[in-house]
Design a protein around this motif. Structure first.
Motif, PDB file in Angstrom:
ATOM      1  N   PHE A 138       0.847  -1.185   0.000  1.00 36.12           N
ATOM      2  CA  PHE A 138       0.000   0.000   0.000  1.00 36.12           C
ATOM      3  C   PHE A 138       0.881   1.233   0.000  1.00 36.12           C
ATOM      4  CE2 PHE A 138       0.536  -1.648   4.221  1.00 36.12           C
ATOM      5  CZ  PHE A 138       0.895  -0.557   4.981  1.00 36.12           C
ATOM      6  N   LYS A 139       0.245   2.371  -0.235  1.00 35.02           N
ATOM      7  CA  LYS A 139       0.973   3.626  -0.357  1.00 35.02           C
ATOM      8  C   LYS A 139       0.458   4.613   0.685  1.00 35.02           C
ATOM      9  CE  LYS A 139       1.485   5.143  -4.538  1.00 35.02           C
ATOM     10  NZ  LYS A 139       1.262   5.791  -5.849  1.00 35.02           N
ATOM     11  N   LEU A 140       1.377   5.302   1.339  1.00 30.92           N
ATOM     12  CA  LEU A 140       1.023   6.414   2.220  1.00 30.92           C
ATOM     13  C   LEU A 140       1.318   7.705   1.464  1.00 30.92           C
ATOM     14  CD1 LEU A 140       2.513   5.228   5.623  1.00 30.92           C
ATOM     15  CD2 LEU A 140       0.143   5.158   4.883  1.00 30.92           C
ATOM     16  N   VAL A 141       0.338   8.617   1.438  1.00 30.88           N
ATOM     17  CA  VAL A 141       0.464   9.838   0.656  1.00 30.88           C
ATOM     18  C   VAL A 141       0.190  11.039   1.547  1.00 30.88           C
ATOM     19  CG1 VAL A 141      -0.365  11.082  -1.380  1.00 30.88           C
ATOM     20  CG2 VAL A 141      -0.347   8.593  -1.374  1.00 30.88           C
ATOM     21  N   SER A 142       1.059  12.059   1.443  1.00 25.89           N
ATOM     22  CA  SER A 142       0.872  13.283   2.213  1.00 25.89           C
ATOM     23  C   SER A 142       0.033  14.278   1.405  1.00 25.89           C
ATOM     24  CB  SER A 142       2.230  13.907   2.541  1.00 25.89           C
ATOM     25  OG  SER A 142       2.837  14.409   1.367  1.00 25.89           O
ATOM     26  N   GLU A 143      -0.348  15.388   2.040  1.00 22.44           N
ATOM     27  CA  GLU A 143      -1.121  16.437   1.369  1.00 22.44           C
ATOM     28  C   GLU A 143      -0.407  16.969   0.134  1.00 22.44           C
ATOM     29  OE1 GLU A 143      -1.741  19.494   4.268  1.00 22.44           O
ATOM     30  OE2 GLU A 143      -3.796  18.875   4.627  1.00 22.44           O
ATOM     31  N   LYS A 144       0.890  17.036   0.189  1.00 23.29           N
ATOM     32  CA  LYS A 144       1.672  17.580  -0.927  1.00 23.29           C
ATOM     33  C   LYS A 144       2.038  16.506  -1.941  1.00 23.29           C
ATOM     34  CE  LYS A 144       3.253  21.743   1.046  1.00 23.29           C
ATOM     35  NZ  LYS A 144       4.077  22.852   0.761  1.00 23.29           N
ATOM     36  N   LYS A 145       1.351  15.385  -1.857  1.00 25.62           N
ATOM     37  CA  LYS A 145       1.519  14.266  -2.789  1.00 25.62           C
ATOM     38  C   LYS A 145       2.883  13.594  -2.708  1.00 25.62           C
ATOM     39  CE  LYS A 145      -2.613  14.789  -4.108  1.00 25.62           C
ATOM     40  NZ  LYS A 145      -3.583  14.013  -3.394  1.00 25.62           N
ATOM     41  N   GLU A 146       3.568  13.751  -1.578  1.00 24.86           N
ATOM     42  CA  GLU A 146       4.745  12.933  -1.327  1.00 24.86           C
ATOM     43  C   GLU A 146       4.217  11.553  -0.955  1.00 24.86           C
ATOM     44  OE1 GLU A 146       7.860  15.948   0.807  1.00 24.86           O
ATOM     45  OE2 GLU A 146       6.125  15.304   1.963  1.00 24.86           O
ATOM     46  N   SER A 147       4.909  10.508  -1.372  1.00 28.46           N
ATOM     47  CA  SER A 147       4.387   9.183  -1.063  1.00 28.46           C
ATOM     48  C   SER A 147       5.511   8.205  -0.750  1.00 28.46           C
ATOM     49  CB  SER A 147       3.560   8.655  -2.230  1.00 28.46           C
ATOM     50  OG  SER A 147       4.373   8.457  -3.354  1.00 28.46           O
ATOM     51  N   LEU A 148       5.150   7.204   0.024  1.00 28.95           N
ATOM     52  CA  LEU A 148       6.043   6.095   0.344  1.00 28.95           C
ATOM     53  C   LEU A 148       5.247   4.808   0.173  1.00 28.95           C
ATOM     54  CD1 LEU A 148       7.804   7.400   3.580  1.00 28.95           C
ATOM     55  CD2 LEU A 148       8.850   7.073   1.344  1.00 28.95           C
ATOM     56  N   ASN A 149       5.842   3.834  -0.475  1.00 32.66           N
ATOM     57  CA  ASN A 149       5.218   2.526  -0.638  1.00 32.66           C
ATOM     58  C   ASN A 149       5.684   1.617   0.483  1.00 32.66           C
ATOM     59  OD1 ASN A 149       3.776   2.935  -3.128  1.00 32.66           O
ATOM     60  ND2 ASN A 149       5.782   3.043  -4.109  1.00 32.66           N
ATOM     61  N   LEU A 150       4.747   0.937   1.107  1.00 35.70           N
ATOM     62  CA  LEU A 150       5.074  -0.033   2.141  1.00 35.70           C
ATOM     63  C   LEU A 150       4.728  -1.418   1.638  1.00 35.70           C
ATOM     64  CD1 LEU A 150       4.556   2.678   3.915  1.00 35.70           C
ATOM     65  CD2 LEU A 150       4.728   1.041   5.738  1.00 35.70           C
ATOM     66  N   ILE A 151       5.634  -2.332   1.891  1.00 35.03           N
ATOM     67  CA  ILE A 151       5.457  -3.705   1.445  1.00 35.03           C
ATOM     68  C   ILE A 151       5.610  -4.624   2.651  1.00 35.03           C
ATOM     69  CG2 ILE A 151       6.396  -5.529  -0.022  1.00 35.03           C
ATOM     70  CD1 ILE A 151       7.497  -3.148  -1.776  1.00 35.03           C
ATOM     71  N   VAL A 152       4.642  -5.496   2.852  1.00 34.68           N
ATOM     72  CA  VAL A 152       4.753  -6.546   3.864  1.00 34.68           C
ATOM     73  C   VAL A 152       5.091  -7.818   3.092  1.00 34.68           C
ATOM     74  CG1 VAL A 152       3.571  -7.870   5.651  1.00 34.68           C
ATOM     75  CG2 VAL A 152       3.068  -5.435   5.370  1.00 34.68           C
ATOM     76  N   ALA A 153       6.286  -8.321   3.336  1.00 31.08           N
ATOM     77  CA  ALA A 153       6.734  -9.525   2.630  1.00 31.08           C
ATOM     78  C   ALA A 153       6.089 -10.750   3.261  1.00 31.08           C
ATOM     79  CB  ALA A 153       8.257  -9.620   2.702  1.00 31.08           C
ATOM     80  N   GLY A 154       5.539 -11.588   2.429  1.00 31.46           N
ATOM     81  CA  GLY A 154       4.870 -12.786   2.930  1.00 31.46           C
ATOM     82  C   GLY A 154       5.834 -13.800   3.508  1.00 31.46           C
ATOM     83  N   ALA A 155       7.005 -13.937   2.897  1.00 29.80           N
ATOM     84  CA  ALA A 155       7.951 -14.985   3.296  1.00 29.80           C
ATOM     85  C   ALA A 155       8.537 -14.784   4.686  1.00 29.80           C
ATOM     86  CB  ALA A 155       9.078 -15.092   2.262  1.00 29.80           C
ATOM     87  N   ASP A 156       8.828 -13.517   5.031  1.00 27.47           N
ATOM     88  CA  ASP A 156       9.455 -13.287   6.337  1.00 27.47           C
ATOM     89  C   ASP A 156       8.653 -12.362   7.246  1.00 27.47           C
ATOM     90  OD1 ASP A 156       9.893 -10.802   5.228  1.00 27.47           O
ATOM     91  OD2 ASP A 156      12.069 -10.879   5.342  1.00 27.47           O
ATOM     92  N   GLY A 157       7.523 -11.848   6.769  1.00 25.88           N
ATOM     93  CA  GLY A 157       6.676 -10.973   7.587  1.00 25.88           C
ATOM     94  C   GLY A 157       7.269  -9.608   7.822  1.00 25.88           C
ATOM     95  N   GLY A 158       8.355  -9.278   7.136  1.00 31.11           N
ATOM     96  CA  GLY A 158       8.997  -7.974   7.321  1.00 31.11           C
ATOM     97  C   GLY A 158       8.247  -6.863   6.602  1.00 31.11           C
ATOM     98  N   VAL A 159       8.399  -5.637   7.112  1.00 35.29           N
ATOM     99  CA  VAL A 159       7.788  -4.463   6.497  1.00 35.29           C
ATOM    100  C   VAL A 159       8.912  -3.645   5.884  1.00 35.29           C
ATOM    101  CG1 VAL A 159       6.416  -2.388   6.889  1.00 35.29           C
ATOM    102  CG2 VAL A 159       5.927  -4.462   8.177  1.00 35.29           C
ATOM    103  N   TYR A 160       8.760  -3.340   4.592  1.00 36.04           N
ATOM    104  CA  TYR A 160       9.802  -2.628   3.860  1.00 36.04           C
ATOM    105  C   TYR A 160       9.231  -1.363   3.240  1.00 36.04           C
ATOM    106  CZ  TYR A 160      11.927  -7.164   4.495  1.00 36.04           C
ATOM    107  OH  TYR A 160      12.412  -8.316   5.059  1.00 36.04           O
ATOM    108  N   VAL A 161      10.017  -0.302   3.225  1.00 35.45           N
ATOM    109  CA  VAL A 161       9.602   0.976   2.672  1.00 35.45           C
ATOM    110  C   VAL A 161      10.340   1.198   1.363  1.00 35.45           C
ATOM    111  CG1 VAL A 161       9.495   3.459   3.080  1.00 35.45           C
ATOM    112  CG2 VAL A 161       9.267   1.876   5.000  1.00 35.45           C
ATOM    113  N   ARG A 162       9.622   1.594   0.339  1.00 36.69           N
ATOM    114  CA  ARG A 162      10.206   1.906  -0.976  1.00 36.69           C
ATOM    115  C   ARG A 162       9.779   3.277  -1.419  1.00 36.69           C
ATOM    116  NH1 ARG A 162      13.134  -2.339  -1.054  1.00 36.69           N
ATOM    117  NH2 ARG A 162      12.215  -4.357  -1.268  1.00 36.69           N
TER     118      ARG A 162
END
Length: 162
Positions: A138-162
């Motif tokens: 999923f993507k987190l988006v600010s008012e100024k349209k800055e965004s960060l993609n978050l990924i939850v990996a199924g294999a290890d349950g880790g959360v990664y930011v792109r």
């Protein structure tokens, strides 16, 4: 001895404080400095809101992952687009363990679970006792349209930011 007062000692009034002109000059300088700095500080605060949201999500997901491994029961992270709430639920009873909200200036967009777009306004990411999770993005988006993609990996349950 004749004591005569010295005529070269004059009693001039002592000036305490600042003149009006000095105060006006200082106020003008402060106004110019603030006019230059405030837009930059506002952008920095907005960027901090996005980072805080990522930090909150990462903490909740990490907590879900460790709790699942510790208790041997699945735990669920619920992300609600409309209310911008983040919940951590114990999987066996559905009890709310953690409830927090994203900052006002941050929204959740483009939610995907197991490779498919989430149709509703709520996404449930399950963290299993063996350390895995249901893969999500999923993507987190600010008012100024800055965004960060978050990924939850199924294999290890880790959360990664792109």
């Amino acid at each position: 001895m004749d004591f005569q007062p010295h005529n070269n000692l004059k009693h001039e009034p002592v000036q305490n404080g600042f003149t009006l002109l000095e105060l006006i000059v200082v106020m003008v300088i402060m106004s110019i400095v603030m006019a230059v700095l405030l837009p930059r500080l506002g952008d920095q605060l907005l960027s901090n809101s996005l980072r805080a949201a990522v930090s909150d999500l990462g903490a909740i997901a990490t907590s879900a992952r460790f709790r699942a491994a510790d208790t041997g029961k699945q735990h669920i992270v619920v992300i609600n687009q409309e209310t911008r709430n983040l919940k951590l639920l114990s999987g066996d009873k559905g009890k709310i363990l953690t409830l927090t909200s994203l900052p006002e200036r941050v929204a959740v967009e483009d939610m995907e679970l197991r490779g498919k777009s989430v149709s509703g306004h709520e996404m449930r990411i399950i963290f299993y006792p063996r350390g895995t999770a249901s893969p999500a993005r999923f993507k987190l988006v600010s008012e100024k349209k800055e965004s960060l993609n978050l990924i939850v990996a199924g294999a290890d349950g880790g959360v990664y930011v792109r």
